[in-house]
Design a protein around this motif. Structure first.
Motif, PDB file in Angstrom:
ATOM      1  N   ILE A  55       0.831  -1.205   0.000  1.00 19.96           N
ATOM      2  CA  ILE A  55       0.000   0.000   0.000  1.00 19.96           C
ATOM      3  C   ILE A  55       0.864   1.253   0.000  1.00 19.96           C
ATOM      4  CG2 ILE A  55      -1.664   1.337   1.354  1.00 19.96           C
ATOM      5  CD1 ILE A  55      -2.843  -1.367   2.277  1.00 19.96           C
ATOM      6  N   GLN A  56       1.926   1.243   0.777  1.00 17.01           N
ATOM      7  CA  GLN A  56       2.778   2.437   0.876  1.00 17.01           C
ATOM      8  C   GLN A  56       3.549   2.706  -0.412  1.00 17.01           C
ATOM      9  OE1 GLN A  56       4.973   1.691   4.497  1.00 17.01           O
ATOM     10  NE2 GLN A  56       3.071   1.623   5.688  1.00 17.01           N
ATOM     11  N   GLU A  57       3.674   1.682  -1.266  1.00 11.55           N
ATOM     12  CA  GLU A  57       4.267   1.904  -2.589  1.00 11.55           C
ATOM     13  C   GLU A  57       3.332   2.731  -3.469  1.00 11.55           C
ATOM     14  OE1 GLU A  57       6.750  -2.329  -2.616  1.00 11.55           O
ATOM     15  OE2 GLU A  57       4.850  -2.122  -3.705  1.00 11.55           O
ATOM     16  N   ASP A  58       2.031   2.552  -3.278  1.00  4.86           N
ATOM     17  CA  ASP A  58       1.023   3.314  -4.034  1.00  4.86           C
ATOM     18  C   ASP A  58      -0.277   3.229  -3.247  1.00  4.86           C
ATOM     19  OD1 ASP A  58      -0.785   4.482  -5.724  1.00  4.86           O
ATOM     20  OD2 ASP A  58      -0.342   3.212  -7.459  1.00  4.86           O
ATOM     21  N   TYR A  59      -0.680   4.340  -2.640  1.00  7.56           N
ATOM     22  CA  TYR A  59      -1.842   4.318  -1.758  1.00  7.56           C
ATOM     23  C   TYR A  59      -3.137   4.017  -2.505  1.00  7.56           C
ATOM     24  CZ  TYR A  59       1.035   5.982   2.084  1.00  7.56           C
ATOM     25  OH  TYR A  59       1.987   6.083   3.064  1.00  7.56           O
ATOM     26  N   LEU A  60      -3.126   4.130  -3.821  1.00  2.10           N
ATOM     27  CA  LEU A  60      -4.327   3.761  -4.568  1.00  2.10           C
ATOM     28  C   LEU A  60      -4.651   2.284  -4.385  1.00  2.10           C
ATOM     29  CD1 LEU A  60      -6.411   5.059  -6.550  1.00  2.10           C
ATOM     30  CD2 LEU A  60      -5.094   3.975  -8.396  1.00  2.10           C
ATOM     31  N   ARG A  61      -3.634   1.502  -4.016  1.00  2.00           N
ATOM     32  CA  ARG A  61      -3.873   0.076  -3.816  1.00  2.00           C
ATOM     33  C   ARG A  61      -4.869  -0.197  -2.699  1.00  2.00           C
ATOM     34  NH1 ARG A  61       2.364  -2.178  -4.665  1.00  2.00           N
ATOM     35  NH2 ARG A  61       2.260  -2.230  -6.974  1.00  2.00           N
ATOM     36  N   ALA A  62      -5.022   0.744  -1.787  1.00  2.00           N
ATOM     37  CA  ALA A  62      -6.045   0.576  -0.742  1.00  2.00           C
ATOM     38  C   ALA A  62      -7.433   0.521  -1.377  1.00  2.00           C
ATOM     39  CB  ALA A  62      -5.960   1.722   0.265  1.00  2.00           C
ATOM     40  N   LEU A  63      -7.683   1.430  -2.312  1.00  2.00           N
ATOM     41  CA  LEU A  63      -8.971   1.414  -3.013  1.00  2.00           C
ATOM     42  C   LEU A  63      -9.063   0.230  -3.968  1.00  2.00           C
ATOM     43  CD1 LEU A  63      -9.898   5.098  -3.949  1.00  2.00           C
ATOM     44  CD2 LEU A  63     -11.047   3.565  -2.358  1.00  2.00           C
ATOM     45  N   ARG A  64      -7.975  -0.087  -4.630  1.00  2.00           N
ATOM     46  CA  ARG A  64      -7.978  -1.233  -5.541  1.00  2.00           C
ATOM     47  C   ARG A  64      -8.262  -2.527  -4.774  1.00  2.00           C
ATOM     48  NH1 ARG A  64      -5.807  -1.210 -10.558  1.00  2.00           N
ATOM     49  NH2 ARG A  64      -4.671  -3.171 -10.271  1.00  2.00           N
TER      50      ARG A  64
END
Length: 406
Positions: free
Chosen positions: A164-173
């Motif tokens: 998630i910290q690599e790309d916070y959009l992954r939380a929504l994904r």
């Protein structure tokens, strides 16, 4: 899925014309290319494949050379990240050099190119998105994606917090992919990591949030995922207002029973409830909605929360959106639920047509000017009150009565 079924589906993917052309071309050039990600995942479950993406050991410039040697168009669509789009017979294929992240800030990554397929797969988000297949038809599954796909489970690769910290959009994904591919609810470790990293959502561009959130609304299992996410207040916090999950649940149920299609804006209107009519500026700031989407939301606000409630009148004012609006009105208990079927039947009839225009008023002897519009509006009002008579002669009679009374 059985091994036989998986093999048959992967063989069909390998037979796709672009794959049949690109994979051997790279092999002949001393490089390796594999089909990766969503195409492999969807082939395994028999779902439609929107895009066929590939990864390769070739550096971006070498990818361009291999394509051009065969007469294919090569477009450097994301060359700084290693992505070249090869166009074959008018169809685009994204081919990306294997890479690893050197540094990330939660939104963007600095990458280094490499030749390690496993290392490239490790930087992806979920196990079901990290599988790949080469020219030999062998499925490469480094992190248990096939088992997770069979179990209808969505898990992060490795440490969920790190992903998630690599790309916070992954939380929504994570929410969106769980709503699309999971039958077992949200992975406990994944959800806990999303909650721990919830502040990172505020750092994302609203354009990226919009794309993921609207896809989430339309996913097959959107309701249970949104319900579970809202036990932590994740989506309400992101949007800045409390979501009406109960109305959303009722709307989806009523729509399913009545065979009504609710698009993303109708579903957003159900969740937003009284916030549907918030200003265009507010909606743009929240989700970067387009002007058309905002106008649609505002139409739902008028149809659902306005003073007009008669189904035929809603159909006249709002066209086919009236059908979805009636579902939302029942879900928000504005209308009686037990009357929904009858009201939907009325709204599904062809929309009433007001056949008169300013020209009819002028032909009746009224001089040009503001009075023309006032008389036409009064005629329309009386036509509505009369039950929408369809015949032009009946509407002209109403106009005549209006002229006689003014």
């Amino acid at each position: 899925m059985t091994p036989e079924a998986a093999s048959a589906r992967l063989a069909a993917l390998l037979a796709e014309p672009g794959a049949m052309a690109i994979l051997p071309a790279f092999a002949a050039a001393g490089e390796e290319a594999r089909i990766i990600g969503g195409a492999v995942r969807n082939a395994l479950i028999g779902a439609d494949i929107a895009d066929l993406d590939l990864a390769t050991t070739a550096l971006p410039q070498r990818t361009i050379e291999i394509a051009e040697e065969r007469g294919w168009k090569a477009v450097p669509t994301g060359i700084e990240h290693g992505t070249i789009t090869i166009v074959i017979a008018g169809k685009p294929y994204e081919v990306t050099t294997l890479r690893e992240d050197i540094a990330t800030d939660g939104r963007h990554a600095e990458v280094r190119f490499g030749r390690d397929f496993r290392g490239d797969a490790a930087r992806r988000d979920f196990t079901i998105n990290a599988m790949s297949m080469g020219l030999d038809g062998v499925l490469h599954d480094y992190f248990g994606g096939l088992a997770d796909l069979a179990a209808r489970r969505v898990r992060f690769i490795g440490d969920p917090d790190a992903r998630i910290q690599e790309d916070y959009l992954r939380a929504l994904r994570f929410l969106r992919f769980s709503a699309t591919y999971s039958d077992v609810g949200l992975d406990e470790a994944g959800l806990a990591a999303v909650v721990r990293n919830r502040d990172g959502l505020a750092r994302l561009s609203r354009e990226r949030v919009r794309q993921e959130f609207l896809k989430l609304l339309m996913a097959e299992s959107a309701l249970p995922v949104i319900e579970e996410a809202e036990t932590k207040g994740l989506l309400s916090e992101m949007l800045g207002f409390p979501l009406d999950v109960h109305a959303f649940a009722l709307a989806l149920g009523f729509a399913r029973n009545a065979a009504v299609e609710l698009d993303a804006m109708a579903r957003l209107a159900a969740l937003a409830a009284s916030h549907t009519g918030d200003s265009a500026e507010t909606w743009h700031a929240r989700l970067r909605l387009s002007n058309v989407e905002i106008r649609t939301l505002h139409r739902f606000a008028q149809a659902v929360h306005g003073t007009e409630s008669e189904p035929r009148l809603l159909r006249y004012r709002f066209g086919e959106d009236a059908v979805a609006a009636l579902v939302l009105r029942a879900a928000m208990v504005i209308d009686l639920i037990e009357e929904l079927d009858d009201r939907l039947a009325e709204a599904r009839r062809p929309a009433p047509e007001f056949r008169l225009s300013g020209e009819d008023v002028l032909l009746a002897g009224v001089s040009p000017g503001p009075r023309v519009g006032h008389l036409l509006a009064e005629t329309e009002r009386r036509w509505i009150a009369s039950g929408f008579p369809d015949a032009r002669g009946d509407q002209q009679a109403i106009l005549k009565a209006v002229l006689a009374s003014t």
